[in-house]
Design a protein around this motif. Sequence first.
Motif, short mmCIF file in Angstrom:
data_model
loop_
_atom_site.label_atom_id
_atom_site.label_comp_id
_atom_site.label_asym_id
_atom_site.label_seq_id
_atom_site.Cartn_x
_atom_site.Cartn_y
_atom_site.Cartn_z
N ILE A 1 -21.94 58.35 -47.94
CA ILE A 1 -21.22 59.34 -46.71
C ILE A 1 -21.40 57.60 -45.83
CG2 ILE A 1 -21.19 60.25 -44.91
CD1 ILE A 1 -21.27 62.64 -47.01
N TYR A 2 -20.35 57.17 -45.79
CA TYR A 2 -19.77 56.41 -44.37
C TYR A 2 -19.61 56.82 -42.85
CZ TYR A 2 -19.96 52.06 -47.75
OH TYR A 2 -19.71 51.36 -48.91
N TYR A 3 -20.58 56.68 -41.48
CA TYR A 3 -20.35 57.54 -41.09
C TYR A 3 -20.88 56.67 -40.14
CZ TYR A 3 -25.77 57.88 -40.25
OH TYR A 3 -27.34 57.08 -39.42
N GLY A 4 -20.09 56.93 -38.91
CA GLY A 4 -20.76 56.30 -37.66
C GLY A 4 -19.06 57.24 -36.27
N PRO A 5 -18.98 56.00 -35.16
CA PRO A 5 -18.81 56.69 -34.23
C PRO A 5 -17.40 56.26 -34.14
CG PRO A 5 -20.48 55.87 -33.18
CD PRO A 5 -20.44 55.11 -34.91
N PRO A 6 -15.58 56.15 -33.76
CA PRO A 6 -14.57 55.91 -34.39
C PRO A 6 -14.86 54.30 -34.40
CG PRO A 6 -14.73 57.19 -32.26
CD PRO A 6 -15.62 57.23 -32.68
N GLY A 7 -14.13 53.94 -35.14
CA GLY A 7 -13.52 52.35 -34.47
C GLY A 7 -14.97 51.69 -34.65
N THR A 8 -15.48 52.34 -36.14
CA THR A 8 -16.21 50.76 -36.26
C THR A 8 -16.17 50.60 -38.08
OG1 THR A 8 -17.44 52.68 -37.29
CG2 THR A 8 -17.99 52.33 -35.11
N GLY A 9 -14.80 50.72 -38.66
CA GLY A 9 -15.18 50.00 -39.32
C GLY A 9 -14.95 50.72 -40.81
N ASN B 1 -16.46 60.43 -38.96
CA ASN B 1 -16.61 60.17 -38.14
C ASN B 1 -17.69 61.33 -36.64
OD1 ASN B 1 -16.22 60.13 -35.40
ND2 ASN B 1 -13.71 60.13 -35.49
N THR B 2 -18.61 60.24 -36.69
CA THR B 2 -20.18 61.16 -35.40
C THR B 2 -19.87 61.35 -34.58
OG1 THR B 2 -21.19 59.38 -35.10
CG2 THR B 2 -21.58 60.26 -36.91
N ALA B 3 -18.25 61.41 -34.40
CA ALA B 3 -17.92 61.75 -32.48
C ALA B 3 -17.16 62.99 -32.77
CB ALA B 3 -16.76 60.77 -31.96
N ASP B 4 -16.97 63.44 -34.00
CA ASP B 4 -15.97 64.75 -34.43
C ASP B 4 -17.31 65.99 -34.92
OD1 ASP B 4 -13.85 66.51 -34.73
OD2 ASP B 4 -14.52 65.94 -37.06
N ASP C 1 -23.93 70.20 -43.88
CA ASP C 1 -24.27 71.39 -44.47
C ASP C 1 -25.19 70.51 -45.05
OD1 ASP C 1 -24.48 72.24 -47.28
OD2 ASP C 1 -23.22 73.81 -46.66
N ILE C 2 -26.54 71.25 -45.05
CA ILE C 2 -27.64 70.90 -45.99
C ILE C 2 -27.48 70.11 -47.19
CG2 ILE C 2 -30.23 71.30 -46.19
CD1 ILE C 2 -29.58 70.62 -43.10
N ALA C 3 -26.92 71.33 -47.73
CA ALA C 3 -26.67 70.97 -49.33
C ALA C 3 -26.13 69.79 -49.69
CB ALA C 3 -25.88 72.31 -49.78
N LEU C 4 -25.24 69.66 -48.82
CA LEU C 4 -23.97 68.92 -48.88
C LEU C 4 -25.31 67.10 -48.33
CD1 LEU C 4 -21.12 67.26 -49.82
CD2 LEU C 4 -21.37 66.94 -47.11
N ARG C 5 -25.92 67.22 -47.76
CA ARG C 5 -26.57 65.83 -47.19
C ARG C 5 -27.64 65.68 -47.73
NH1 ARG C 5 -29.92 65.54 -41.35
NH2 ARG C 5 -28.26 66.44 -40.48
N ARG C 6 -28.42 66.39 -48.59
CA ARG C 6 -29.19 66.36 -49.85
C ARG C 6 -29.06 65.77 -51.49
NH1 ARG C 6 -31.14 69.81 -54.03
NH2 ARG C 6 -30.31 71.11 -54.17
N ARG C 7 -27.64 65.86 -50.99
CA ARG C 7 -26.93 64.89 -52.52
C ARG C 7 -26.25 63.60 -52.50
NH1 ARG C 7 -26.64 70.95 -52.85
NH2 ARG C 7 -27.12 71.40 -55.06
N PHE C 8 -25.93 62.99 -51.21
CA PHE C 8 -25.82 61.67 -50.45
C PHE C 8 -26.66 60.71 -50.02
CE2 PHE C 8 -21.78 64.38 -51.22
CZ PHE C 8 -20.59 63.46 -51.99
N GLU C 9 -25.76 59.53 -49.52
CA GLU C 9 -26.92 59.13 -49.31
C GLU C 9 -26.32 58.52 -48.48
OE1 GLU C 9 -27.64 55.66 -51.35
OE2 GLU C 9 -28.84 56.38 -53.14
N PHE C 10 -26.55 57.70 -47.04
CA PHE C 10 -25.74 57.95 -45.88
C PHE C 10 -25.62 56.35 -45.60
CE2 PHE C 10 -26.81 61.95 -45.77
CZ PHE C 10 -24.31 62.98 -45.37
N ILE C 11 -24.79 55.55 -44.71
CA ILE C 11 -24.56 54.35 -44.13
C ILE C 11 -24.50 54.39 -43.40
CG2 ILE C 11 -24.35 51.99 -44.37
CD1 ILE C 11 -24.26 52.35 -48.03
N GLU C 12 -24.85 53.98 -41.99
CA GLU C 12 -24.78 54.05 -41.22
C GLU C 12 -23.79 52.77 -40.62
OE1 GLU C 12 -25.73 55.33 -36.10
OE2 GLU C 12 -27.56 54.22 -37.41
N LEU C 13 -22.20 53.46 -39.35
CA LEU C 13 -21.86 51.84 -39.26
C LEU C 13 -21.71 51.34 -38.03
CD1 LEU C 13 -18.88 51.70 -42.38
CD2 LEU C 13 -20.81 50.48 -41.70
N ARG C 14 -22.03 50.53 -37.12
CA ARG C 14 -21.95 50.30 -35.73
C ARG C 14 -20.85 49.84 -35.58
NH1 ARG C 14 -24.31 54.80 -33.43
NH2 ARG C 14 -24.75 53.78 -32.03
#
Length: 735
Positions: A308-316, A572-575, A582-595
């Motif tokens: 999952i790529y996560y970050g504020p809106p407009g970060t690509g 979109n972390t602003a959303d 969901d904890i069940a989802l979080r532990r099954r995915f890797e997360f990459i933050e885009l700033r």
Amino acid sequence: MMKIWKLSHGYNDIPKELSDWLDEHNYLSLHESTKKSQGQHFINQVDIGDIVSLSRSGDLKALVKVTSDILPIENAPFTEGWVFRQYEIIHELPSLKPYHGDKKGWTPNYNGTFFKVPKGEWQEFEEWILKKYYDCSLKDLGVTQIDSKNSSQFQWVEKCRATQAFDNFLKKKAVNFTVLDDAIRVISQSNLNFDFYHVDHVESALRFGNRQLDSTRGKVAGQFEVYKGRLIVWFPERYGREEGVAIELTDDLESNEAQLNAELVSNEAFFKENDLAGNKHLPRDYNNGDPTNSDLATHMTTTPTNLIYYGPPGTGKTFTLQKILKEQYTENSTSEELGVWLNNKLSDLSWFEIITLILLDADNDLSVSDIVNHEYFIKKLALNGRTANIRQTAWAALQTHAIQDSNTVKYAKRIEPLIFDKNTDSKWTIVDKEHELIVGFREQLNELKAGPPVEEEIKRFEFVTFHQSYGYEEFIEGLRPVTNDDGYISYVVKPGILKRLCKRAEADPSHQYALVIDEINRGNISKIFGELISLIEIDKRAGEEHSLTVTLPYSNLPFSVPSNLDIIGTMNTADRSLTHIDIALRRRFEFIELRTDYSLLKDNVDGINLRKLLFTINKRIELLLDREHIIGHALLMKVSNLADLKQVFITNIMPLLEEYFFEDWDKIKQVFNGNGFVSELKDAHTTWLGDSDEYAAKSYFVDSKAFDEIENYTAVSQGIDDKNFVELFSEQEQN
């Protein structure tokens, strides 16, 4: 494979004169609408050679063998809806004999008309019915006992053990180890020196042909399968071969050997000309002796990804996804492999459409057996994961779409279009092959025959956006209404986007596929994924160490997620904050933050340093709100002059800040360092309220003219020492 049935009629169902008429003509009969689908089982599941125990109101009558398909009987003394089959007598009692014994669905004292004896209860049937009342045994009926599945005593089976898929194949009830072992021996000792190798599909767990040791794919001459409850060797219609051949392996080893040798010898030249002869390699030769690695797991160049790529809106986030999809999951100026392409074409077709194409392809009348053995039907079964009720599926589609005035099809529930009919030999045809509907099917058949064209792009991914009302039915599978030409609505199980893509990936294990889920945090994860949330884990994928399979609730079919399917999401972390995922989802995915990447912005637009401007605004947002609501670089990337900048601020940035701060204008003024973008409407209190409410809120407005002044933009960072921008330049300029 022979089946055993019970057929029992009460005196209220069939009076004596009708029963005598059936006995006189050796007819089995049942009404097509007999409750609990018993009538349909009689029509669709009985085969020639099946054994039927006949009884009458709880009394045993005879033991018979089925000798025909459903027969068209003219002038029968029965009302409409009764269907008939011919039989020959094996054992007939002198008179009706009362049954005294335990009760099961197949015993005469059970209140049911038509019932199949489960294979696991055949020994009980032998003791309670055959030996006690007919003085015979299963062996007398041609049934031999299946050998124990202790494979260590079978040298040829042992030589081919190298994957979990093959172990699963060996567990199937239809796999008689003695028969399988001898068949492998016969094929292995032929003059063709076939290589034996595995693929990671239970349906065809052992193949033979030509496969080089350093290759991930082989040229298949044939394969072992369990089809319709029978163990078969399938020689497919490939490399110019017009028709495939299925050899059913029975307990008669000599007969099996004769049939296999006849096929191998008569086609020896064909196998050699098409480079299908091998070098006597065994499955373990490809897996370096490691019996735990599957063919697929050994040769996959990448492991599945849940990301999952996560970050504020407009970060690509979307831009990053598009780049990955184009580079890793898109192929240009090529054609898909024939099998994969054909699967994609057939996957969305109904059984009616499949059978229509089969009848057009044959261009002559076909029996149900011919239809279910056609390539298109077999592929559709595999795509749907179907292993049972095969003939019933074909019968249902044919009868449902049979013409109204058919003399041989007595079926009440017809659905348009009505184009099929059956002759007196139980062979089916299309009645009007010049009908405009059939013209479209001919064009479709011609496309299938022509094979995959060269495509500008082959996309091995699907894109979906989650939202609050998105559910399991859209994602996995669900019931969908279908309206026929008469306006009647029926409901069919339709696969969702994940199930469709999993089928594509399973059929094409040499390529990686991706499911892209935009706004993954906006959906109700437990509602969308349901019981499949565990299946997407890396080690729970098909072929992995702890692979899992579930039975889907609508279709009742087994389902697993293949290892060559990546699942990539954006959030979109602003959303919604990451902490609420969901904890069940979080532990099954890797997360990459885009700033925000400030290096992508211009440092001089009409004298305004966009990098410094946005960096300052974001630092204040972090302090006044949080780091999840900063503004991404995408909003300012196309700004090339002051007019562009004004447009972005008025139409994008200002509305965003109003939402972030819930119109707390004092904080918004702080974000801009009181530069004049936001101004207080002076004297508004006095003008509109007088002095009646000294506690009334202040009134603010966005001054559009202020956005025309360059100094108002530079004022945002005015008074801030350059040393505070070291982070900006040290991190971004080095890129």
